[in-house]
Design an enzyme around this catalytic site. Structure first.
Site, PDB file in Angstrom:
ATOM      1  N   CYS A  41       0.839  -1.205   0.000  1.00 51.05           N
ATOM      2  CA  CYS A  41       0.000   0.000   0.000  1.00 51.05           C
ATOM      3  C   CYS A  41       0.874   1.255   0.000  1.00 51.05           C
ATOM      4  O   CYS A  41       1.497   1.568  -1.009  1.00 51.05           O
ATOM      5  CB  CYS A  41      -0.979  -0.022   1.166  1.00 51.05           C
ATOM      6  SG  CYS A  41      -2.387   1.099   0.931  1.00 51.05           S
ATOM      7  N   HIS A  46      -4.009  -5.197   0.319  1.00 50.85           N
ATOM      8  CA  HIS A  46      -3.542  -5.610   1.645  1.00 50.85           C
ATOM      9  C   HIS A  46      -3.584  -7.132   1.760  1.00 50.85           C
ATOM     10  O   HIS A  46      -4.640  -7.705   2.035  1.00 50.85           O
ATOM     11  CB  HIS A  46      -4.411  -4.987   2.738  1.00 50.85           C
ATOM     12  CG  HIS A  46      -4.109  -3.553   3.018  1.00 50.85           C
ATOM     13  ND1 HIS A  46      -3.486  -3.126   4.166  1.00 50.85           N
ATOM     14  CD2 HIS A  46      -4.346  -2.431   2.285  1.00 50.85           C
ATOM     15  CE1 HIS A  46      -3.349  -1.808   4.144  1.00 50.85           C
ATOM     16  NE2 HIS A  46      -3.867  -1.365   3.005  1.00 50.85           N
ATOM     17  N   GLU A  88      -2.530  -8.967   4.108  1.00 57.55           N
ATOM     18  CA  GLU A  88      -2.534  -9.421   5.500  1.00 57.55           C
ATOM     19  C   GLU A  88      -3.918  -9.470   6.131  1.00 57.55           C
ATOM     20  O   GLU A  88      -4.064  -9.884   7.297  1.00 57.55           O
ATOM     21  CB  GLU A  88      -1.635  -8.501   6.344  1.00 57.55           C
ATOM     22  CG  GLU A  88      -2.219  -7.136   6.676  1.00 57.55           C
ATOM     23  CD  GLU A  88      -2.078  -6.084   5.592  1.00 57.55           C
ATOM     24  OE1 GLU A  88      -2.292  -4.896   5.880  1.00 57.55           O
ATOM     25  OE2 GLU A  88      -1.750  -6.446   4.439  1.00 57.55           O
TER      26      GLU A  88
END
Length: 764
Positions: A93, A186, A188
């Site tokens: 990001c 993202h 994660e």
């Protein structure tokens, strides 16, 4: 060894865990401002360049702003000037945007901003993504992007996603010659797929590069020095362990008075018992679980001149006041932090549940939630990231931000088993006699304790004298709210936040003769029963809450009783519950990108917080729709099993305050922005102080079990409020909602009004 550079994001610990789980290597985390600009060169030469690779995490802000990226800019610029010294980098990001920006590409605002929305990532065949996979879903959180159509030849595109209009948005890329990679999405987050494969593949890329280009890589000399530097900075941000050893050692087991009793009227409720106590002039602190998923209600019975009271105010942050209940004498002593002080008091009183239950033997059936301990509240401002220096007080004598009473005698009631108990850990020779007398009074002398619902007025003004019937209300200003909404949108579009929980308050001027217990009865019986009702009438503040939201609990694990299970139940998304709205209707309304995006944000923020303390984090329920008397709400349950030795539940409470569902994310930047924005409303404190509203209330047992709810759907009164006078007192009701880029200003105003009126209906 891997270096993670954190830009104060609220998902960074999830990213760290993803890396650790897939590499089985140590990950050292530093912040992008761990080093001052004058230290950049030495930090890189002495430490950073010796890592296997670097992960540059997400965060708020723009790569052009040096304050938002810190040392990240220096690292990429150094590689640009010294490509032969490049260290493999994976940017996520903001990290990816920084990579592209420093190699000559413009980072600009997205036409259609995406926060917490799942999109299909379409990939090019390359070593970064799973072989044979050309697409997978992942979560996007970005207001900014690197324009794919104007990308220069320094960056090779590796993945895109398509907007509904067919526009392609760059989702991944790499430097044309150096081992610098990045993804815009993202990997994660809980609803992102192929994050494991991404980390494993990048690790293989880095290993191959290092074998060819960095054969002399040695880390032994830098390991301790950088780790110590990183940990020192981490402690400055988060504080170190509240209990230095990470262990509470069981002390002397108190003699427990344990009496089970029952009422001849089987429908007697805890509120009926409190009503009787009120008529007898007996004080109490009441945690009332009147609806699912709540079970146990606790009626704490503070004892005059015996029970300890702890009071702390951010107006005087370095001292705490300790006194005995209703005693005029108090002791003021210096502290480093209120949480550490309370933890030290509990450490001295801790007794293991096993030792207590062994004393009770066969008499003890269903495990009790509470064996005595602290009951009370922490305000919003006791949390992190607030600018509390020179904050305007609400009260002349110091605004109570922590209020705790140590309870030794209490009544318990379980909704599930209908079990009544009177329990005491008070160590006095006459304690059993006093407990038996109280049970006799409750069950024999006054056997019919039930409140006649017809005797409880439906609104507060019916308890007022004729001349006071026109209650004065001061509502939030509609036009100012529009300005606040626009400011939120600007910060959401600029990349400073994914979500901002904008709150406001209304003020009610009530006659000072009104008994708070009368108001509570209307709230609890007539208007808004909930899982986490509470009544707390202290010497300097009153809290009447009908919260539906558990913030944090910790208790012995069901399968591993020697470990504590921490649980958070954030709520995002609200629909009014009336005759025309069914559960199916509410589910359809709440299963929208906006509402689901709000919920996903808080889920991943809480996972991030728990990952600080435990390797074992699970999402037990994701975005379930729950029904309450006045509203339907979207609820998620996140759990973490704490290790035998290490952090405690109180550490989680300290790190997690204020509740993420009441702030937004990234949390630090969002809290700072909200403080300024909320101060614009004339009904708010001029420094943006929320006070007790959106703090937490609950208990902490001497067995190190606890349950805290978010203080919403609540009424707060400060007894020395600067706006009080001899005849009238000010009561405050707060309400708010999560502002996202998908929010409609009128819709957010209406939702805020709905939440205000769920409590305000007590008065009108």
């Amino acid at each position: 060894m891997i270096l993670l550079i954190d830009s104060y994001d609220s998902f960074s610990h999830n990213l760290c865990r993803l890396i650790q789980d897939n590499t089985h290597q140590e990950v050292i985390t530093i912040f992008n401002d761990t080093f001052a600009p004058a230290e950049y060169e030495a930090a890189f030469q002495n430490w950073i360049r010796h890592f296997d690779y670097i992960v540059v995490g997400p965060g708020p802000g723009h790569p052009e702003d040096a304050a938002d990226v810190g040392i990240i800019r220096y690292i990429f610029q150094y590689f640009s000037e010294h490509p032969q010294e490049a260290v493999p980098v994976l940017g996520v990001c903001l990290g990816f945007q920084s990579l592209c920006h420093e190699f000559g590409n413009k980072v600009e605002r997205l036409a259609n901003i995406k926060h917490g929305q799942i999109y299909e990532m379409r990939t090019q065949p390359c070593e970064l993504f799973p072989e044979g996979t050309n697409s997978f879903p992942s979560v996007r959180y970005h207001s900014l992007h690197v324009n794919k159509d104007s990308l220069n030849d320094a960056i090779v595109p590796l993945a895109v996603c398509s907007e509904p209009d067919g526009t392609e948005v760059l989702m991944a890329g790499r430097h044309r010659s150096m081992p610098l990679y990045g993804v815009q999405y993202h990997p994660e987050l809980i609803c992102s797929e192929e994050g494991d494969a991404l980390v494993r593949n990048f690790s293989a890329i880095a290993a191959s590069y290092n074998a060819r280009m960095r054969p002399g890589l040695k880390q032994d000399q830098v390991h301790l020095s950088l780790k110590d530097k990183a940990m020192a900075r981490s402690r400055a941000v988060h504080d170190d362990w509240l209990v230095p050893s990470g262990v509470f050692k069981s002390g002397t087991v108190p003699r427990v008075v344990y009496k089970e009793f029952c009422f001849s009227q089987k429908d007697t409720k805890p509120i009926d018992v409190c009503e009787y106590l009120s008529t007898q002039g007996t004080d109490f602190v009441f945690l009332n679980s009147a609806a699912d998923p709540g079970d146990w209600s606790i009626i704490g019975l503070p004892l005059e001149n015996e029970s300890e009271i702890i009071t702390h105010s951010i107006d005087t942050p370095d001292v705490v006041k300790v006194l005995k209940y209703k005693s005029p004498d108090s002791v003021t002593q210096p502290i480093k932090s209120i949480m550490k002080f309370v933890a030290s008091r509990m450490e001295d009183r801790y007794v293991s549940r096993k030792d207590l239950e062994a004393q009770l033997g066969a008499r003890q059936g269903t495990p009790l939630p509470f064996f005595g301990g602290y009951m009370g509240l922490f305000s919003y401002e006791e949390g992190k990231h607030l600018v509390t220096k020179d904050m305007e007080p609400i009260c002349d004598q110091g605004t109570p931000d922590t209020k705790l009473v140590f309870i030794e005698r209490f009544i318990l009631f379980s909704r599930k088993t209908q079990q009544w108990l009177l329990v005491s850990i008070r160590q006095h020779d006459d304690e059993e006699e006093k407990c038996l007398q109280l049970i006799t009074d409750l069950t024999q002398v006054h056997p019919d304790l039930r409140i006649d619902i017809n005797s409880v007025h439906s609104k507060v003004k019916d308890y007022c004298r004729p001349e006071d019937q026109d209650i004065e209300y001061t509502f939030p200003d509609r036009e100012i709210y529009k300005k606040q909404f626009e400011l939120c949108q600007e910060y959401l579009h600029s990349g400073d936040s994914y979500e901002l929980c904008l709150t406001t308050q209304l003020k009610i001027k009530l006659p000072s003769y009104l008994d708070p217990w009368l108001i509570y009865k209307i709230l609890a019986l007539r208007k808004n029963p909930s899982p986490y009702l509470c009544f707390m009438n202290f010497d300097d503040c009153v809290l009447l809450s009908s919260s539906p939201e558990r913030f944090l609990s910790w208790r012995d694990g069901d399968k591993q009783p020697n470990k504590k299970m921490a649980e958070l139940r954030p709520i995002k998304g609200t629909v009014k519950n009336n005759e025309s709205t069914t559960l199916e209707d509410a589910t359809r309304i709440l299963r929208t990108p906006k509402e689901m995006g709000e919920n996903l944000m808080i889920v991943d923020l809480i996972r991030h917080d728990l990952q600080t303390f435990t390797d074992s984090v699970v999402v037990d329920a994701l975005m379930a729709i729950e029904e309450y008397k006045t509203v339907y709400q979207m609820v998620t349950v996140i759990q973490g099993l704490l290790p035998d030795v290490g952090y405690k539940g109180i550490d989680i409470l300290q790190l997690s305050l204020p509740p993420g569902s009441m702030t937004g994310a990234p949390k630090k930047r969002s809290v700072e922005l909200l403080q300024k924005i909320e101060a614009l409303q004339p009904t708010m404190n001029s420094s943006g102080r929320r006070g007790i509203y959106s703090g937490v209330a609950g208990y902490w047992s001497i067995t190190d079990d606890a349950d805290w709810s978010v203080i919403i759907r609540s009424m707060v009164h400060y007894k020395s409020d600067r706006e009080n006078n001899d005849e009238y007192g000010i009561w405050r009701i707060g309400a708010g909602g999560a502002i996202t880029v998908l929010s409609d200003e009128q819709g957010e105003w209406d939702e805020m009004q709905l939440k205000l009126h769920s409590t305000l209906q007590t008065f009108i």
